[in-house]
Design a protein around this motif. Structure first.
Motif, PDB file in Angstrom:
ATOM      1  N   ARG A 175       2.229   1.942  -3.387  1.00 33.52           N
ATOM      2  CA  ARG A 175       1.220   2.577  -4.250  1.00 33.52           C
ATOM      3  C   ARG A 175       1.051   4.061  -3.889  1.00 33.52           C
ATOM      4  O   ARG A 175       0.922   4.914  -4.778  1.00 33.52           O
ATOM      5  N   LEU A 176       1.098   4.342  -2.591  1.00 38.49           N
ATOM      6  CA  LEU A 176       0.966   5.736  -2.145  1.00 38.49           C
ATOM      7  C   LEU A 176       2.131   6.579  -2.661  1.00 38.49           C
ATOM      8  O   LEU A 176       1.947   7.735  -3.042  1.00 38.49           O
TER       9      LEU A 176
ATOM     10  N   LYS B  24      -0.418  18.820  -7.777  1.00 40.18           N
ATOM     11  CA  LYS B  24      -1.618  18.671  -6.944  1.00 40.18           C
ATOM     12  C   LYS B  24      -1.252  18.681  -5.460  1.00 40.18           C
ATOM     13  O   LYS B  24      -2.124  18.763  -4.598  1.00 40.18           O
TER      14      LYS B  24
ATOM     15  N   CYS C 108       2.077  16.753 -11.174  1.00 39.26           N
ATOM     16  CA  CYS C 108       0.917  17.530 -11.657  1.00 39.26           C
ATOM     17  C   CYS C 108       0.635  18.742 -10.773  1.00 39.26           C
ATOM     18  O   CYS C 108      -0.374  19.436 -10.974  1.00 39.26           O
TER      19      CYS C 108
ATOM     20  N   ALA D 132       3.883   6.039  -5.387  1.00 38.83           N
ATOM     21  CA  ALA D 132       3.695   6.240  -6.820  1.00 38.83           C
ATOM     22  C   ALA D 132       2.675   7.354  -7.085  1.00 38.83           C
ATOM     23  O   ALA D 132       2.889   8.218  -7.951  1.00 38.83           O
ATOM     24  N   LYS D 133       1.593   7.344  -6.311  1.00 31.81           N
ATOM     25  CA  LYS D 133       0.552   8.369  -6.484  1.00 31.81           C
ATOM     26  C   LYS D 133       1.066   9.750  -6.078  1.00 31.81           C
ATOM     27  O   LYS D 133       0.766  10.762  -6.707  1.00 31.81           O
ATOM     28  N   MET D 134       1.892   9.784  -4.994  1.00 32.37           N
ATOM     29  CA  MET D 134       2.447  11.060  -4.534  1.00 32.37           C
ATOM     30  C   MET D 134       3.325  11.699  -5.610  1.00 32.37           C
ATOM     31  O   MET D 134       3.278  12.914  -5.830  1.00 32.37           O
ATOM     32  N   TYR D 135       4.141  10.875  -6.263  1.00 33.59           N
ATOM     33  CA  TYR D 135       5.013  11.406  -7.312  1.00 33.59           C
ATOM     34  C   TYR D 135       4.188  11.956  -8.482  1.00 33.59           C
ATOM     35  O   TYR D 135       4.520  12.994  -9.069  1.00 33.59           O
ATOM     36  N   GLU D 136       3.106  11.255  -8.805  1.00 35.07           N
ATOM     37  CA  GLU D 136       2.216  11.734  -9.866  1.00 35.07           C
ATOM     38  C   GLU D 136       1.566  13.059  -9.470  1.00 35.07           C
ATOM     39  O   GLU D 136       1.509  14.006 -10.273  1.00 35.07           O
ATOM     40  N   ASP D 137       1.087  13.120  -8.213  1.00 33.35           N
ATOM     41  CA  ASP D 137       0.451  14.346  -7.723  1.00 33.35           C
ATOM     42  C   ASP D 137       1.432  15.504  -7.675  1.00 33.35           C
ATOM     43  O   ASP D 137       1.071  16.654  -7.975  1.00 33.35           O
TER      44      ASP D 137
ATOM     45  N   GLU E 243       0.830  -1.208   0.000  1.00 32.99           N
ATOM     46  CA  GLU E 243       0.000   0.000   0.000  1.00 32.99           C
ATOM     47  C   GLU E 243       0.864   1.257   0.000  1.00 32.99           C
ATOM     48  O   GLU E 243       0.573   2.224  -0.713  1.00 32.99           O
TER      49      GLU E 243
END
Length: 394
Positions: free
Chosen positions: A284-285, A297, A295, A287-292, A281
């Protein structure tokens, strides 16, 4: 790698996961310790009490009574680590000092400005097993950082610690040493002798209760001669049973011992799965943080804060997962331990007396329950014996 670490040690660098209590890591210089003005008073208090003649047990009691925060609680409040230790626990958990923790601080040369490395190492690059090295092989570098405690105070405390160690008149250790535990709190039982009676007698009592009194645990008192006879009779029973029908005893032990270990194995397997799921988990967090962040966000400040928090949790989870896998692997080996225990029984035959080598070879631990009184006013006390390789077998 070991050669590289020795080079770093020679420079006086500190590479522990957390700075020792009373210190903090330098924000810019890796391996450099700085005095933490917010917590150094705790270390000064501990040494001051020791210098005045207080023993580790008494210092521990003072720290608890005065609600002095532990190092783990301070790390939790600052970095969010050790959350699992305090989750759902009462406030007193924050001040739950132990004698071992106090002793470790009193013996640590870090507080006089020295760095000591190479106190333990692995057996080889193939094994993660740690072995303690003799003091002659320690790597000591003096004056690597600012001291908190004066050297005169420190070495005076070391002399007091050495002189406080007690031995029996025969310079012997009681044969049950390290085996007898309180069934309720899990602490070791304290060995003592009552000399007030005309005929002195020895006994065991809960050391946790002895240190902190009512409300923590209860005495769990048991006379030494009662414990001795109970354990001797139980070992004699198994030895005679093996002589009469070895195969029957082997089947009984395998059935009972394995049932206990299967339950424990399921529990550890569940904890391992939970830790691995959390690890996935966090991946995954991340990976999402890097995307955010890419962007925009999420702000840079929040990204750094969250990534630091998750990285610390990742380290803790990796260690937890490693430990659980090792424990499960060991349990797999112990599942075939009945044969080993039978061989030990046969080696010692039917014992006529108990000795330290016999007890340590045959027994893993002995749990002492609090005594009760039945309708006939008779004292009843349960003694649980956990044997090596096979666990508890009635």
């Amino acid at each position: 790698m070991k050669s590289a670490f020795k080079t770093k040690f020679a420079e006086g660098a500190y590479y522990g996961a957390y700075a020792p209590l009373g210190y903090k890591k330098h924000p810019d210089i890796k391996g450099k310790l700085l005095v933490d003005k917010e917590t150094k008073w705790i270390v000064e208090k501990i040494f001051s009490l020791a210098y005045q003649g207080y023993g580790s047990a008494k210092i521990t009691k003072v720290l608890r009574e005065e609600k002095v925060p532990t190092a783990s609680w301070l790390n939790f409040t600052r970095y969010g680590t050790f959350a699992h230790i305090f989750e759902g626990k009462p406030e007193s958990k924050r001040y739950e000092w132990t004698i071992a923790h106090v002793k470790a601080i009193l013996k640590s040369e870090v507080y006089i400005g020295n760095s000591v490395h190479n106190r333990q190492s692995t057996v080889s690059f193939k094994s993660k097993k740690k072995v303690r090295k003799p003091e002659s092989e320690w790597f000591r570098v003096e004056n690597t950082h600012e001291p908190i405690i004066d050297k005169e105070v420190f070495y005076r405390v070391q002399e007091q610690i050495k002189s406080r160690r007690r031995q029996t008149k025969e310079k012997a250790t009681p044969i049950f040493a390290g085996l007898v535990k309180c069934a309720d709190c899990g602490w070791s039982m304290r060995f003592a002798t009552n000399k007030a009676n005309k005929t002195p007698y020895s006994y065991y009592a809960c050391s946790y209760y002895g240190q902190f009194g009512k409300g923590t645990c209860s005495m769990h008192y048991i006379r030494y001669d009662v414990l001795y006879q109970a354990v001797l009779e139980r070992l004699q029973y198994w030895a005679k049973a093996v002589q009469q029908d070895e195969e029957k005893v082997l089947n009984k032990i395998q059935k009972a011992g394995n049932a206990e270990r299967i339950r424990e194995k399921k529990k550890k397997a569940s904890a391992l799965k939970k830790a691995e799921n959390r690890q996935n988990e966090i991946d995954r967090l991340f990976a999402k943080m890097y995307e955010d962040r890419a962007c925009e966000k999420i702000t840079e400040r929040n990204f750094i804060m969250l990534s630091g928090k998750y990285q610390k949790e990742q380290i803790e989870l990796e260690q937890q997962i490693t430990n659980l896998r090792e424990e499960l692997s060991k349990m797999e080996q112990d599942m075939i331990g009945a044969e080993k225990w039978i061989e030990l029984i046969k080696e010692y035959s039917v014992p006529k007396e108990l000795t330290a080598p016999l007890l340590n070879a045959m027994i893993e631990k002995i749990l002492i329950h609090e005594a009760t009184t039945n309708e006939d006013n008779e004292r009843i006390q349960e003694i649980e014996i956990y044997y090596r390789f096979i666990g508890k077998v009635d």
